[in-house]
Scaffold this active site. Structure first.
Site, mmCIF file in Angstrom:
data_model
loop_
_atom_site.group_PDB
_atom_site.id
_atom_site.type_symbol
_atom_site.label_atom_id
_atom_site.label_comp_id
_atom_site.label_asym_id
_atom_site.label_seq_id
_atom_site.Cartn_x
_atom_site.Cartn_y
_atom_site.Cartn_z
ATOM 1 N N HIS A 104 4.055 1.591 2.176
ATOM 2 C CA HIS A 104 5.279 0.916 1.712
ATOM 3 C C HIS A 104 5.941 1.732 0.593
ATOM 4 C CE1 HIS A 104 2.625 -2.639 2.917
ATOM 5 N NE2 HIS A 104 3.511 -2.505 3.889
ATOM 6 N N CYS A 118 2.497 -9.025 14.695
ATOM 7 C CA CYS A 118 3.802 -8.342 14.763
ATOM 8 C C CYS A 118 4.929 -9.371 14.675
ATOM 9 C CB CYS A 118 3.999 -7.633 16.093
ATOM 10 S SG CYS A 118 2.872 -6.296 16.410
ATOM 11 N N CYS A 123 -2.915 -6.412 21.248
ATOM 12 C CA CYS A 123 -1.778 -5.713 20.649
ATOM 13 C C CYS A 123 -2.077 -4.217 20.544
ATOM 14 C CB CYS A 123 -1.504 -6.293 19.271
ATOM 15 S SG CYS A 123 -0.143 -5.463 18.433
ATOM 16 N N HIS A 133 0.844 -1.197 0.000
ATOM 17 C CA HIS A 133 0.000 0.000 0.000
ATOM 18 C C HIS A 133 0.881 1.250 0.000
ATOM 19 C CE1 HIS A 133 0.725 0.586 4.295
ATOM 20 N NE2 HIS A 133 0.261 -0.620 4.556
ATOM 21 N N HIS A 192 -1.597 -3.557 16.410
ATOM 22 C CA HIS A 192 -2.756 -4.098 15.679
ATOM 23 C C HIS A 192 -3.934 -4.080 16.644
ATOM 24 C CE1 HIS A 192 0.794 -5.763 13.600
ATOM 25 N NE2 HIS A 192 0.095 -5.403 12.550
ATOM 26 N N CYS A 238 2.337 -11.278 19.852
ATOM 27 C CA CYS A 238 1.371 -10.862 18.825
ATOM 28 C C CYS A 238 1.703 -11.584 17.528
ATOM 29 C CB CYS A 238 1.395 -9.355 18.588
ATOM 30 S SG CYS A 238 0.370 -8.909 17.147
ATOM 31 N N LYS A 247 -4.251 5.905 11.008
ATOM 32 C CA LYS A 247 -3.097 5.262 10.388
ATOM 33 C C LYS A 247 -3.571 4.413 9.210
ATOM 34 C CE LYS A 247 0.414 1.865 11.299
ATOM 35 N NZ LYS A 247 0.208 0.481 11.594
ATOM 36 N N LYS A 280 -3.436 -2.277 6.811
ATOM 37 C CA LYS A 280 -4.313 -3.358 6.384
ATOM 38 C C LYS A 280 -5.465 -3.503 7.356
ATOM 39 C CE LYS A 280 -0.700 -6.062 7.096
ATOM 40 N NZ LYS A 280 0.661 -5.815 7.119
HETATM 41 N N1 MSP Z 1 9.137 -6.981 7.634
HETATM 42 C C1 MSP Z 1 9.242 -5.922 8.564
HETATM 43 C C2 MSP Z 1 10.501 -5.121 8.366
HETATM 44 C C3 MSP Z 1 11.772 -5.893 8.402
HETATM 45 S S1 MSP Z 1 13.144 -4.898 8.033
HETATM 46 C C4 MSP Z 1 14.455 -5.836 8.380
HETATM 47 C C5 MSP Z 1 8.035 -4.994 8.436
HETATM 48 N N2 MSP Z 1 7.392 -5.029 7.263
HETATM 49 S S2 MSP Z 1 6.083 -4.176 6.899
HETATM 50 O O1 MSP Z 1 5.607 -4.701 5.658
HETATM 51 O O2 MSP Z 1 5.176 -4.132 7.980
HETATM 52 O O3 MSP Z 1 6.637 -2.739 6.554
HETATM 53 C C6 MSP Z 1 6.882 -1.825 7.545
HETATM 54 C C7 MSP Z 1 7.365 -0.549 6.938
HETATM 55 O O4 MSP Z 1 6.453 -0.093 5.931
HETATM 56 C C8 MSP Z 1 7.392 0.583 7.942
HETATM 57 O O5 MSP Z 1 8.576 0.582 8.708
HETATM 58 C C9 MSP Z 1 7.333 1.764 7.046
HETATM 59 O O6 MSP Z 1 8.596 1.953 6.489
HETATM 60 C C10 MSP Z 1 6.349 1.304 5.980
HETATM 61 N N3 MSP Z 1 4.986 1.670 6.318
HETATM 62 C C11 MSP Z 1 3.930 0.838 6.546
HETATM 63 N N4 MSP Z 1 2.827 1.602 6.757
HETATM 64 C C12 MSP Z 1 3.132 2.909 6.669
HETATM 65 C C13 MSP Z 1 2.426 4.130 6.730
HETATM 66 N N5 MSP Z 1 1.132 4.189 6.954
HETATM 67 N N6 MSP Z 1 3.126 5.274 6.528
HETATM 68 C C14 MSP Z 1 4.453 5.278 6.266
HETATM 69 N N7 MSP Z 1 5.142 4.155 6.212
HETATM 70 C C15 MSP Z 1 4.533 2.946 6.429
HETATM 71 O O7 MSP Z 1 7.768 -4.276 9.370
#
Ligand code: MSP
Length: 506
Positions: free
Chosen positions: A20, A128, A143, A17, A146, A125, A301, A304
């Site tokens: 990311h 997480c 959590c 999304h 979440h 969790c 925020k 998902k």
């Molecule tokens: N797999 C772990 C990270 C491992 S790194 C060694 C993880 N993945 S995640 O798919 O949940 O991605 C998290 C990252 O996505 C966040 O740290 C951030 O960089 C980004 N974001 C997810 N949602 C976000 C927002 N709503 N806004 C900005 N960034 C966001 O955690």
């Protein structure tokens, strides 16, 4: 000079999304800027494919974790060309080459005496993939990230990592390197966590089979975060066929990540590297969250679990990739949380991209066409305008060195606005009526063309496609940072056709 920048690797238990895309574009802006400086850049992104959440989703869908990972990793891969990201490699943690390297590093951690076996019990969790400490548990053992997700009480024989023994070395690291974590508020948060006292952490899972096997104890896999963090290091050993890039690019210059995974990166990660006798990264750049602003102005925020995900593909279909890239970093100050909405998106598109920038360029090129047969007058730039561009390249570089991506964009945009004022002040359409002021018109058109070129070189990391089109129309393809100085290029060039950069959305 070698420059290595990474994004977090994304979980494959869901589709990508805008959140990311935001992190990845942020890292891309830095990578592109450093290429403009002439540095040897390596830019890594990828997917985090092991662990409980992936196994659970796969089970629910009746497919294997690998099948789920293959399907969703592809979605993250597909996103990259769409958001025009210039990564050099895409790592998938299910890659056997990653696994082998993780085992090698972890074996060293083991042999160095930093692990032991014990019984673990705690609140966990599943989303997480993390055990929770006391302060991280919500009402009714749920959590806090979440919201509402019940935590499981877990108990099993685990291998532990002696994180506690790294409390002092970590304090020293933070004392010696005040910019190890940026911004400062996140540095303080991580340091407070360390000062609060570190407990050993579980390193392996006995119940799970989807992961990297613990080489010294069959039947255990590494806890997903250890395998995931190591991606930054392992990738360099196999990203380029037949070459090991570790020497050249390690330690990483920047890890770019969201605030949600600060603790893992700012505490566990340097400790793990120290345990394996590997140098710690230079800097970690922590950004905030994109929040969705609804019609009432309320913010939440984007995730998902909340079901209010803004689909980056839809946004790009309507406004184009560069508009998305620009908007995210213009609207939300990098490092802070900030709201995004289709309303402010539309406003910025119209007033800043279409008007301030797109119109300025198309008017200027049209006037050069009409008044000077498409040739940029070969005269000096306006000495009254030049001082307003003094030091701009330095300002932008310094801000980007501090990961002030939004601030740097703002400095550039101030010059875009300055050029708009300049057009109004000079009114070239008036000058064109009077042959006696032909040289004034020459200077004006030349200064406008040069000003647009200079800001466009600086905008390249933010809007690569737009910059390429505009520079091509100006007959100036040079992207090196030094060429972004006002007056750096001579006049006399022939301008070409400029496609409409920011058309009205359908
Ligand atoms: N797999 C772990 C990270 C491992 S790194 C060694 C993880 N993945 S995640 O798919 O949940 O991605 C998290 C990252 O996505 C966040 O740290 C951030 O960089 C980004 N974001 C997810 N949602 C976000 C927002 N709503 N806004 C900005 N960034 C966001 O955690």
């Amino acid at each position: 000079m070698a420059f290595y920048v990474t994004t977090p690797i994304y979980y494959v238990n869901a589709a990508p999304h805008l959140g990311h895309a935001y992190t990845t574009i942020g890292a891309d802006i830095l990578a592109r800027h450093h290429r403009q400086r002439g540095e040897d850049v390596f830019f890594l992104t990828g997917t985090d494919e092991h662990g409980e959440p992936v196994a659970r989703v796969a089970e629910a869908e009746g497919i294997t974790p690998k099948e789920l990972a293959d399907r969703n990793a592809q979605r993250f891969l597909d996103l990259l060309p769409r958001i025009n990201v210039s990564n050099d490699f895409f790592i998938r943690t299910s890659d056997p080459r990653h696994k082998r390297r993780v085992q090698e590093v972890m074996q060293r951690v083991h042999d160095n005496g930093h692990v032991y076996k014990d019984l673990y019990e705690g609140w966990y969790c599943p989303r997480c993939a993390d055990f929770k400490t006391e302060g991280e548990i919500g009402p009714g053992n749920t959590c806090m990230i979440h919201v509402g997700t019940p935590l499981d009480r877990e108990r099993e024989e685990n291998w532990f990592f002696r994180l506690s023994t790294f409390e002092q070395p970590l304090k020293e690291l933070y004392a010696q390197r005040p910019d190890f974590v940026a911004p400062r508020s996140r540095y303080n948060e991580a340091l407070a966590f360390i000062n609060g006292g570190l407990q050993d952490v579980s390193l392996s899972r006995a119940k799970l089979t989807w992961g990297v096997e613990v080489p010294w104890d069959e039947g255990h896999v590494f806890y997903v975060w250890f395998d995931a963090l190591l991606n930054y290091y392992t990738a360099l050993s196999f990203a380029r066929d037949g070459e090991d890039l570790t020497e050249l690019f390690w330690p990483a210059r920047y890890h770019v990540l969201g605030k949600d995974i600060l603790k893992f990166h700012a505490v566990f990660w340097p400790a793990l590297l120290m345990a394996a006798d590997i140098a710690v990264p230079e800097r970690e750049l922590i950004h905030g969250f994109l929040l969705m602003r609804d019609a009432s102005g309320a913010e939440s925020k984007m995730s998902k679990s909340l079901g209010n995900v803004l689909d980056p593909f839809e946004v790009m279909d309507k406004f184009g990739t560069d508009a998305l890239r620009f908007y995210c970093f213009r609207e939300v100050s990098f490092g802070h949380d900030g709201g995004v909405s289709t309303t402010t998106f539309g406003e910025r598109y119209e007033s800043e991209l279409a008007n301030d920038y797109g119109n300025l360029a198309s008017r200027t090129l049209a006037m050069i066409g009409r008044y000077r047969d498409g040739v940029v007058p070969d005269v000096g730039v306006d000495p009254e305008l030049a001082p307003d561009f003094d030091g701009l390249v330095e300002q932008v570089s310094e801000l980007l060195d501090r990961a002030e991506i939004t601030q740097a964009l703002d400095r550039i945009w101030q010059r875009v606005r300055r050029l708009n004022r300049y057009v109004e002040e000079r009114a070239p359409w008036q000058l064109a009526k009077d042959e006696a002021v032909a040289s004034e018109l020459d200077v004006t058109l030349r200064s406008l063309a040069e000003g647009i070129r200079a800001v466009t070189v600086l905008l390249h990391p933010y809007m690569p496609e737009t910059a390429a089109k505009l520079l091509a129309a100006l007959g100036e393809e040079e992207l090196a940072l030094e060429s972004a100085r006002f007056g750096a290029r001579p006049g006399g060039g022939i301008v070409g056709e400029l496609p409409q950069l920011f058309p009205k959305p359908q």
